[in-house]
Design an enzyme around this catalytic site. Structure first.
Site, mmCIF file in Angstrom:
data_model
loop_
_atom_site.group_PDB
_atom_site.id
_atom_site.type_symbol
_atom_site.label_atom_id
_atom_site.label_comp_id
_atom_site.label_asym_id
_atom_site.label_seq_id
_atom_site.Cartn_x
_atom_site.Cartn_y
_atom_site.Cartn_z
ATOM 1 N NE ARG A 1 -1.856 -0.955 3.843
ATOM 2 C CZ ARG A 1 -1.807 0.537 4.823
ATOM 3 N NH1 ARG A 1 -2.146 1.397 4.121
ATOM 4 N NH2 ARG A 1 -0.830 0.428 5.306
ATOM 5 C CE LYS B 1 -5.558 -4.380 4.868
ATOM 6 N NZ LYS B 1 -5.996 -5.535 6.412
ATOM 7 C CG HIS C 1 -6.709 -5.092 10.558
ATOM 8 N ND1 HIS C 1 -5.212 -5.182 10.875
ATOM 9 C CD2 HIS C 1 -6.035 -5.893 10.294
ATOM 10 C CE1 HIS C 1 -4.479 -5.196 10.494
ATOM 11 N NE2 HIS C 1 -5.670 -6.444 9.880
ATOM 12 C CB SER D 1 2.151 -7.411 9.116
ATOM 13 O OG SER D 1 2.634 -7.944 8.635
ATOM 14 C CE LYS E 1 -4.075 -9.110 11.542
ATOM 15 N NZ LYS E 1 -4.995 -9.789 10.102
ATOM 16 C CB THR E 2 -2.849 -15.359 8.528
ATOM 17 O OG1 THR E 2 -3.571 -14.222 8.004
ATOM 18 C CG2 THR E 2 -3.504 -16.263 7.448
ATOM 19 C CG ASP F 1 -7.185 -8.767 7.162
ATOM 20 O OD1 ASP F 1 -5.981 -9.082 7.714
ATOM 21 O OD2 ASP F 1 -6.875 -7.949 6.379
ATOM 22 N NE ARG G 1 0.339 -8.814 2.219
ATOM 23 C CZ ARG G 1 -0.275 -8.925 2.995
ATOM 24 N NH1 ARG G 1 -0.768 -9.601 3.079
ATOM 25 N NH2 ARG G 1 -0.111 -8.676 3.972
#
Length: 526
Positions: free
Chosen positions: A53, A196, A215, A233, A237-238, A252, A316
């Site tokens: 981003r 996003k 988030h 990040s 989390k994932t 997410d 990704r």
């Protein structure tokens, strides 16, 4: 499809490919856009010079009434209506006289809270990405009756040549007009801007309706117990929410309304740098036909080298949720029993797990802490603390305390347990200690989710006043109290004081805001 063409606000539209099937989108991307297909069938694309981003190029139009709600500053930059009109004309000029991909989707699995969003782009793989990441209408009737509540014009092939006179940061622009329910993107091909961007808008809309946008990832157990995982990040989390024993709701972005938890998205967007099929089999096996790999490197047979970061560290994959075997078809869950805040503490100070009081939950939610380690960015030679409000500051248009207040009300109403889990270092800081083992972290998560942690005997961690279990099934006892893992106890104390001071200094920004929120007593004390 004349009604669609006339509704786009563009001149001389060519062919309109609306919600094209994935097979055809893949074919278009390969034939026209230089995309390739991996050995497992996933589409491989490059996003050009932007592989992430561009936060400094993101703007909101400064106008009534949204400017009364938006928290202006380093995250939310203002742009005038006149500049927006110039950029909108620039984007529409780029998209006119073209064949276009129009993708109509929903954001939000809750029928009471979802928003209908239209994406307009001239790039086939971007349309494919949108179908992966959002919720596609399932019937022709749904598509025929679809009315977009928000529209994004992605004119990635144009730039703002007048950015200096427009007083913008660069030729790239990502601009949101809340009142006109429209956003425009120029100069960057990175698809995460679209994902996003919609998340940022959900973070604007939902709290004003008394609903919490988050988030976080979420999963649900066999008995229907829902858990939320917050984390920046690199904190896991994932990975931790993708659990073979629990159904994945989403990885997410989620909302929490009166019905419970719901996924904003219809897919997952995971980092694949150093992806290993043994440690993350669910993600590895999801990379098949229908998935899109971004900026990866492969051999002549299409075999991807996930260790190759020559294009970017931010390689990704996006894939629809049904690529994960164990997922919730409706992408919803009840009100959560457990909330887990994940951090990767590179100072080696925080415990692998701590149970938080309600006020501590508010403090650590607003703090949103993790740490970068040496080598991840140029110039970083020792751990650097990173604080991101609500674990997602970059995507919060409103004051962070708005989200914290909603979270506090939800915790109180539904009697939710909240835990802090450190997936970072133990036995010393980065460079001396070692990374917390996935075995111990998984055991901590399991003890939270099966409730066994609540029957543990707890002790208090100095400086942070955190309640940490003395023993926990499946976890090496010596790691539960981080001070015990350091050979040099005095060095631990000094490092703990250093990190506590960073928390205290960061939290001062909330004490200058017009808010009743003062949770300093729940944070570290020196």
């Amino acid at each position: 499809m004349p009604d669609i063409e006339n509704s786009l606000g563009l001149e001389n539209v060519g062919k309109v490919y609306r919600n094209l099937d994935v097979d055809t989108l893949i074919a278009h991307a390969v034939e026209n856009e230089g995309a390739k297909v991996s050995s497992t069938g996933a589409l491989m694309i490059d996003t050009g010079i932007f592989t992430g981003r561009s936060p400094k190029d993101k703007f909101f139009v400064n106008q009534d009434p949204s400017n009364k709600y938006i928290a202006w500053g380093d995250i939310n930059h203002a742009v005038s209506k006149d500049v927006y009109e110039d950029l909108l004309a620039n984007s529409k000029k780029q998209l006119s006289n073209k064949d276009l991909y129009v993708t109509d989707v929903y954001c939000g699995a809750s029928l009471d809270s979802r928003k209908s969003v239209r994406f307009i782009t001239e790039v086939a793989w971007q349309a494919h990405f949108i179908q992966n990441m959002f919720i596609v209408p399932q019937t022709q009737e749904e598509l025929d009756n679809f009315k977009p509540e928000f529209t994004i014009y992605n004119s990635c092939k144009t730039i703002d040549k007048s950015y200096v006179s427009h007083n913008l940061h660069s030729e790239v622009y990502v601009v949101f007009n809340v009142e006109e329910n429209c956003a425009i993107i120029g100069g960057t091909w990175y698809a995460g801007e679209m994902k996003k961007g919609v998340f940022s808008m959900m973070n604007y809309w939902l709290p004003l309706e008394g609903k919490l946008s988050m988030h976080c990832s979420a999963n649900i157990g066999k008995d229907g117990d829902t858990a939320l995982f917050f984390g920046l990040s690199g904190t896991g989390k994932t990975t931790l929410s993708t659990d073979p024993n629990r159904a994945l709701i989403g990885d997410d972005e989620h909302g929490w309304d009166d019905n419970g938890i719901f996924n904003f998205e219809g897919g997952c967007y995971a980092k694949v740098i150093n992806l290993d099929k043994d440690s993350e089999p669910e993600i590895f096996n999801a990379i098949k036909k229908g998935a899109i790999l971004e900026n990866v490197v492969c051999d002549e047979n299409g075999v991807v080298d996930y260790t190759d970061a020559s294009k970017t560290e931010n390689t990704r994959v996006s894939y629809p949720l049904d690529h994960i075997k164990n997922h919730t078809p409706d992408m919803r869950g009840g009100h959560p029993q457990n909330i887990i805040f994940l951090c990767a503490d590179a100072f080696g100070v925080l415990p692998p797990v701590a149970k938080l009081t309600r006020d501590q939950a508010m403090y650590y939610f607003l703090s949103g802490y993790t740490a970068k380690v040496a080598g991840t960015e140029r110039g970083i030679t020792e751990p650097v603390a990173t604080f991101s409000s609500c674990f997602g500051e970059a995507f919060l248009p409103l004051n962070p305390t708005v989200y914290a207040e909603l979270l506090g009300k939800k915790i109180d109403k539904h009697n939710v347990n909240v835990f802090l889990v450190n997936t970072g270092w133990t036995g010393g800081p980065y460079g001396i200690g070692s990374r917390m083992s996935i075995k111990n972290t998984r055991a901590c998560i399991d003890a939270i989710l099966d409730g066994s942690i609540n029957s543990s005997d707890f002790e208090t961690l100095p400086y942070f006043n955190l309640s940490i279990p003395k023993t926990l099934s499946g976890v090496d006892t010596e790691v539960l109290n981080p001070r015990n893992t350091w050979e040099d106890k005095e060095a631990y104390d000094e490092t703990a004081k250093k990190l506590a001071g960073m928390y205290i200094e960061n939290f001062k920004k909330y004490l200058t805001l017009e808010s009743e929120f003062d949770f300093t007593a729940a944070g570290p004390q020196l």
